[in-house]
Design a protein around this motif. Structure first.
Motif, mmCIF file in Angstrom:
data_model
loop_
_atom_site.group_PDB
_atom_site.id
_atom_site.type_symbol
_atom_site.label_atom_id
_atom_site.label_comp_id
_atom_site.label_asym_id
_atom_site.label_seq_id
_atom_site.Cartn_x
_atom_site.Cartn_y
_atom_site.Cartn_z
ATOM 1 N N THR A 20 29.042 23.201 3.087
ATOM 2 C CA THR A 20 29.916 23.795 2.080
ATOM 3 C C THR A 20 30.027 22.900 0.863
ATOM 4 O OG1 THR A 20 31.784 22.769 3.210
ATOM 5 C CG2 THR A 20 31.247 25.037 3.803
ATOM 6 N N ARG A 21 29.652 21.621 0.996
ATOM 7 C CA ARG A 21 29.690 20.714 -0.146
ATOM 8 C C ARG A 21 28.364 20.673 -0.888
ATOM 9 N NH1 ARG A 21 34.119 17.381 -0.109
ATOM 10 N NH2 ARG A 21 35.402 17.465 1.768
ATOM 11 N N GLY A 22 27.355 21.403 -0.363
ATOM 12 C CA GLY A 22 26.098 21.498 -1.079
ATOM 13 C C GLY A 22 25.088 20.446 -0.721
ATOM 14 N N ALA A 23 25.361 19.540 0.243
ATOM 15 C CA ALA A 23 24.405 18.506 0.607
ATOM 16 C C ALA A 23 23.399 19.068 1.588
ATOM 17 C CB ALA A 23 25.127 17.316 1.225
ATOM 18 N N LEU A 24 22.143 18.691 1.430
ATOM 19 C CA LEU A 24 21.079 19.216 2.270
ATOM 20 C C LEU A 24 20.778 18.245 3.391
ATOM 21 C CD1 LEU A 24 18.934 21.398 2.686
ATOM 22 C CD2 LEU A 24 17.407 20.049 1.225
ATOM 23 N N PHE A 25 20.814 18.730 4.641
ATOM 24 C CA PHE A 25 20.489 17.934 5.808
ATOM 25 C C PHE A 25 19.463 18.700 6.630
ATOM 26 C CE2 PHE A 25 24.564 16.496 4.487
ATOM 27 C CZ PHE A 25 24.543 15.132 4.733
ATOM 28 N N PRO A 26 18.411 18.015 7.114
ATOM 29 C CA PRO A 26 17.406 18.711 7.912
ATOM 30 C C PRO A 26 17.963 19.102 9.262
ATOM 31 C CG PRO A 26 17.009 16.353 7.912
ATOM 32 C CD PRO A 26 18.118 16.609 6.934
ATOM 33 N N ALA A 27 17.706 20.320 9.678
ATOM 34 C CA ALA A 27 18.153 20.777 10.989
ATOM 35 C C ALA A 27 17.157 20.300 12.035
ATOM 36 C CB ALA A 27 18.243 22.303 11.007
ATOM 37 N N PRO A 28 17.598 19.525 13.019
ATOM 38 C CA PRO A 28 16.667 19.027 14.032
ATOM 39 C C PRO A 28 15.992 20.171 14.768
ATOM 40 C CG PRO A 28 18.786 17.895 14.140
ATOM 41 C CD PRO A 28 18.963 19.047 13.221
ATOM 42 N N THR A 29 14.691 20.014 15.023
ATOM 43 C CA THR A 29 13.951 21.043 15.735
ATOM 44 C C THR A 29 13.511 20.565 17.120
ATOM 45 O OG1 THR A 29 11.900 20.302 14.688
ATOM 46 C CG2 THR A 29 13.102 22.079 13.599
ATOM 47 N N SER A 30 13.331 19.255 17.304
ATOM 48 C CA SER A 30 12.935 18.742 18.612
ATOM 49 C C SER A 30 14.181 18.461 19.447
ATOM 50 C CB SER A 30 12.099 17.469 18.454
ATOM 51 O OG SER A 30 12.854 16.471 17.788
ATOM 52 N N PRO A 31 14.025 18.417 20.774
ATOM 53 C CA PRO A 31 15.187 18.183 21.647
ATOM 54 C C PRO A 31 15.842 16.827 21.379
ATOM 55 C CG PRO A 31 13.305 18.981 22.898
ATOM 56 C CD PRO A 31 12.796 18.656 21.537
ATOM 57 N N ARG A 32 17.167 16.787 21.507
ATOM 58 C CA ARG A 32 17.932 15.548 21.399
ATOM 59 C C ARG A 32 18.216 15.028 22.805
ATOM 60 N NH1 ARG A 32 23.209 17.160 19.102
ATOM 61 N NH2 ARG A 32 23.609 14.926 19.107
ATOM 62 N N GLY A 33 17.889 13.759 23.065
ATOM 63 C CA GLY A 33 18.139 13.246 24.399
ATOM 64 C C GLY A 33 18.389 11.745 24.465
ATOM 65 N N TRP A 34 17.945 11.008 23.442
ATOM 66 C CA TRP A 34 18.020 9.553 23.497
ATOM 67 C C TRP A 34 18.467 8.982 22.155
ATOM 68 C CZ3 TRP A 34 16.797 7.335 28.213
ATOM 69 C CH2 TRP A 34 16.090 8.137 29.111
ATOM 70 N N ASN A 35 19.065 7.792 22.223
ATOM 71 C CA ASN A 35 19.345 6.987 21.036
ATOM 72 C C ASN A 35 18.798 5.590 21.280
ATOM 73 O OD1 ASN A 35 21.914 8.957 21.192
ATOM 74 N ND2 ASN A 35 21.427 8.535 19.062
ATOM 75 N N LEU A 36 18.053 5.078 20.310
ATOM 76 C CA LEU A 36 17.486 3.734 20.404
ATOM 77 C C LEU A 36 18.040 2.895 19.257
ATOM 78 C CD1 LEU A 36 15.424 1.782 21.736
ATOM 79 C CD2 LEU A 36 13.743 2.642 20.080
ATOM 80 N N GLU A 37 18.623 1.744 19.584
ATOM 81 C CA GLU A 37 19.205 0.863 18.574
ATOM 82 C C GLU A 37 18.526 -0.498 18.588
ATOM 83 O OE1 GLU A 37 23.860 2.472 18.569
ATOM 84 O OE2 GLU A 37 23.366 0.418 19.163
ATOM 85 N N LEU A 38 18.199 -0.995 17.400
ATOM 86 C CA LEU A 38 17.760 -2.364 17.190
ATOM 87 C C LEU A 38 18.871 -3.056 16.422
ATOM 88 C CD1 LEU A 38 15.471 -4.432 17.524
ATOM 89 C CD2 LEU A 38 14.560 -3.656 15.320
#
Length: 237
Positions: A20-38
């Motif tokens: 609603t604020r007009g910012a464009l964000f890509p909609a994820p298409t691949s499954p979400r399952g993990w987070n990797l942090e360095l």
């Protein structure tokens, strides 16, 4: 002709989504399952707190290695379990820290030609909550998160003139921080990365953490905890 009369911020794109604020964000298409942090941050194990708690003046860590903080490096992998009201995960982490200096001579004042060092390898298991509903629903690039976990830190004290000493210290940690999604900087590149490698999100983060590593209050454990901050890179896979 009808679309030409509509306000531009209300037009939806099939290649992304507008908030609603007009910012464009890509909609994820691949499954979400993990987070990797360095992760990287300054660290100084509170070895001397054991002596301070006893009312003693000795400060062996500061005397040997100074009060300066040194780099702690960590790698964390989180497995997502639920996406109700955000993302709930369990994570495993490992790190590396090393402090070294010239050893003290017998009078504990002058430096000798030997080297002494303390190495830490922290291992952790944690429950992680990410309020990424803000990103999924409202398109916010800023996602707060929190962690709570148990730790086992393997330590190794060495001196080139003496026998080495190894041990481990158990404890717990808690952390809170914010992750900033980098997708809005280049939405097309973010979509391409998702299609080609399955990376849903790339983000930078900053967190404040408290490590209470004292054997859960044991007087026999080497104290190696700290209160510090970490920053780094996070990938959602």
């Amino acid at each position: 002709m009808i679309l030409q009369g509509l306000p531009s911020q209300n037009v939806c794109s099939t290649r992304g989504r507008r908030t609603t604020r007009g910012a464009l964000f890509p909609a994820p298409t691949s499954p979400r399952g993990w987070n990797l942090e360095l992760r990287f941050g300054p660290y100084r194990p509170d070895v001397d707190s054991e002596f301070a708690d006893r009312g003693q003046d000795a400060r062996p860590f500061e005397q040997l290695f100074s009060s300066s903080r040194r780099l702690m490096m960590q790698l964390e992998l989180d497995r997502q379990l639920s996406h109700r009201a955000g993302t709930w995960s369990v994570g495993l982490g490992a790190g590396y820290y090393r402090a070294s200096a010239a050893a003290l001579s017998g009078d504990l004042k002058a430096r000798s030609g030997d080297e002494t060092a303390l190495r830490l390898i922290p291992l952790s298991a944690a429950l992680v909550y990410r309020a990424d509903g803000l990103r999924q629903r409202w398109g916010s690039p800023v996602v707060p998160y929190a962690k709570l976990g148990l730790d086992c830190t393997l330590w190794h004290a060495s001196d080139t003139s003496q026998a080495n000493v190894d041990g481990r210290t158990f404890g717990w940690h808690t952390a809170a921080g914010v992750a900033i999604d980098l997708s809005p900087l280049d939405p097309e590149a973010a979509r391409a990365m998702d299609r080609e490698s399955g990376v849903n999100q790339t983000a930078v983060f900053l967190e404040v953490a408290r490590y209470s590593l004292d054997g859960f209050g044991s007087g026999a454990a080497l104290h190696v905890g700290d209160t510090t901050w970490f920053a780094g890179l996070m990938l959602e896979l």
